[in-house]
Write an enzyme that holds these catalytic residues in place. Structure first.
Site, short mmCIF file in Angstrom:
data_model
loop_
_atom_site.label_atom_id
_atom_site.label_comp_id
_atom_site.label_asym_id
_atom_site.label_seq_id
_atom_site.Cartn_x
_atom_site.Cartn_y
_atom_site.Cartn_z
N ASN A 43 16.65 0.07 -5.85
CA ASN A 43 17.14 0.88 -4.77
C ASN A 43 17.33 0.07 -3.44
O ASN A 43 18.54 0.27 -2.74
CB ASN A 43 16.38 2.06 -4.57
CG ASN A 43 16.72 3.00 -3.73
OD1 ASN A 43 17.73 3.63 -3.51
ND2 ASN A 43 15.84 3.39 -2.55
N GLY A 55 7.26 7.76 -3.27
CA GLY A 55 7.76 6.91 -4.54
C GLY A 55 7.55 5.59 -4.09
O GLY A 55 7.30 5.15 -3.08
N ASP A 56 7.66 4.76 -4.92
CA ASP A 56 7.58 3.29 -5.14
C ASP A 56 8.11 2.74 -6.32
O ASP A 56 8.71 3.40 -6.96
CB ASP A 56 6.06 2.76 -4.84
CG ASP A 56 6.12 1.15 -4.08
OD1 ASP A 56 5.80 0.31 -5.20
OD2 ASP A 56 6.23 1.08 -3.00
N LYS A 68 2.76 -1.01 8.96
CA LYS A 68 3.98 -0.70 8.72
C LYS A 68 4.23 0.77 9.15
O LYS A 68 5.12 1.15 10.09
CB LYS A 68 4.27 -0.59 7.25
CG LYS A 68 5.76 -0.14 7.14
CD LYS A 68 6.17 -0.13 5.60
CE LYS A 68 6.32 -1.11 4.90
NZ LYS A 68 6.69 -0.98 3.42
N LYS A 107 -1.89 4.01 -0.28
CA LYS A 107 -1.26 3.67 -1.41
C LYS A 107 -1.78 4.03 -2.71
O LYS A 107 -3.04 4.38 -2.78
CB LYS A 107 -0.91 2.20 -1.60
CG LYS A 107 0.39 1.72 -2.27
CD LYS A 107 1.46 1.80 -1.42
CE LYS A 107 2.61 1.42 -2.00
NZ LYS A 107 4.08 1.44 -0.97
#
Length: 446
Positions: free
Chosen positions: A238, A163-164, A112, A124
């Protein structure tokens, strides 16, 4: 070593990590031809190296709840590949977080990030901490404790988390405060910060907006537009909110949102007023089902939105939310485009179903890359200590998503495996893989 040999080795060594195996299998099945075209890839075991993280950092997080009792959670950071830039990827706080989930997310993140064209590697992290039901003070104490352990292994030129799920600007701000306190450095080590102290405009909107910009390019490639199209959106967080908003702006009619409790359906379509209500409701952690009393529509408990007739589906909730049976619903509902807003929301069987029925499918590693793209722009702004306007960043985001789409289109024409529709999955995997693989070949065996 051949691609399939690597896959078998991964399946044997990590049989207890199904999400990670799924991600490896999906990439492997689409890059085989490109891999075999360059003998250096096999000679230097490029794919095998990419399947093994550079390192996995695991730690205990001790924190104190509001009753003064000690709580213990696990924390991780998976640093997968820094071949083209510092490790970059989000932090997820959710009870389902484990090493398999983080490895799958980190592996996807490699490709990605490469697709954005920005100098970012893949990583991650996160924790099995559940923010739901926790007070603001408890979340703050947990974030402080998490960063006390993590700060030793990150840095603006080493590893830049974001963030996630479960980690928004509030949590990033708390972690950034602790990082500054521990290191005495104000640097761009986290993205998604508050705008007044290093954060970037359009970051909150970027993943959802970018998703629809990518979709818009897909439609244009088919001499079509979003105007008048009916859109199914899953999730209500979101990404889902801003995807619905941008789809509305471009003439689409969004008729669903969903969460873990069920699906909200409004056949009249969600206006900006209604989307703003969803945003406020989720921010206040109130039930989505309250919508019906205010605006009408229907609330369907314990269901997903794929049974409604539509042209486009945007799964924006979480991984593997669409299984084989639900993919068949998408086919029956007349959906022509499935574009992933979440990371790997379709499981392997679902992907096979939609592709075999001529639905144009775009994987999350490309379609939802707008979020990390703007994170990359935030890193750049932090480095030069100059900040761009919303409109400037929106224009850059549109350009990045068009470039990603065009790169996928080009790779799909050369390596694609589906007939009649563009094979965006192969295009994404090949285009992302080649950028990282060529860098590894240039470096040798380090």
């Amino acid at each position: 070593m051949s691609i399939q040999s690597v896959v078998k080795k991964i399946e044997k060594n990590y049989a207890h990590q199904p999400e990670f195996i799924q991600a490896v299998q999906e990439v492997a099945m689409t890059i085989e031809e490109a891999y075999e075209n360059n003998p250096k890839f096999a000679e230097l075991k490029v794919f095998e190296r990419l399947c093994e993280p550079d390192r996995i950092i695991s730690f205990r997080v001790n924190w104190e709840n509001d009753q003064g009792k000690v709580e213990i959670n696990r924390g991780w950071r998976v640093q997968f590949s820094n071949a083209i830039g510092p490790y970059k990827g989000g932090l997820r706080f959710h009870p389902t977080v484990n090493e398999s989930v983080l490895k799958f997310l980190g592996f996807e993140q490699i490709f990605k990030n490469a697709l954005t064209g920005l100098p970012m590697g893949g990583g991650k992290g996160g924790s099995d901490f559940d923010p739901k039901g926790k007070s603001d003070a408890e979340i703050r104490r947990f974030c402080y404790a998490f960063m006390r352990e993590l700060h030793k292994n990150i840095g603006k030129d080493m590893d830049v988390p974001a963030g996630d799920i479960g980690v928004g600007s509030r949590e990033v701000n708390y972690m950034f405060a602790m990082y500054k306190n521990l290191t005495r450095k104000h640097e761009g080590v986290l993205t998604g910060k508050g705008v007044g102290f290093g954060g970037s405009l359009i970051r909150n909107e970027a993943t959802g907006y970018g998703l629809v910009y990518f979709l818009d390019n897909m439609l244009k490639a088919n001499d079509d537009t979003l105007e008048g199209k009916t859109v199914l959106v899953s999730g209500a967080g979101n990404v889902a909110q801003h995807a619905a908003e941008k789809a509305l702006h471009l003439g689409g009619k969004v008729i669903t949102f969903s969460d873990s409790q069920g699906t909200l359906h409004d056949d009249e379509g969600f206006t900006q007023e209604k989307i703003d209500w969803v945003k406020a409701q989720k921010d206040a952690r109130k039930p989505l089902s309250d919508y019906v009393e205010k605006f009408g529509g229907e609330w369907l408990p314990d269901t997903k939105p794929w049974q409604f007739a539509a042209d486009i589906a945007l799964p924006c909730a979480t991984q593997n939310e669409v299984c084989e049976q639900e993919a068949k619903q998408l086919v029956e509902s007349g959906v022509k485009y499935v574009v992933e807003g979440a990371n790997m929301p379709l499981d392997a069987q679902a992907i096979d179903i939609v592709r075999s029925h001529g639905i144009t499918y775009a994987p999350g590693k490309a379609a939802n890359a707008g979020g990390v793209a703007v994170s990359g722009l935030e890193m750049s702004q932090n480095s030069v200590r100059q900040y761009k306007s919303f409109s400037e960043l929106d224009e850059k985001l549109q350009g990045i998503m068009k470039n990603i789409h065009d790169d996928l289109l080009s790779a799909a024409k050369e390596y694609g495996k589906t007939k009649d529709v563009v094979d965006y999955m192969t295009g994404a995997n090949v285009a992302g893989f080649l950028k990282v693989a060529n860098a590894l070949v240039a470096y040798g065996i380090l």
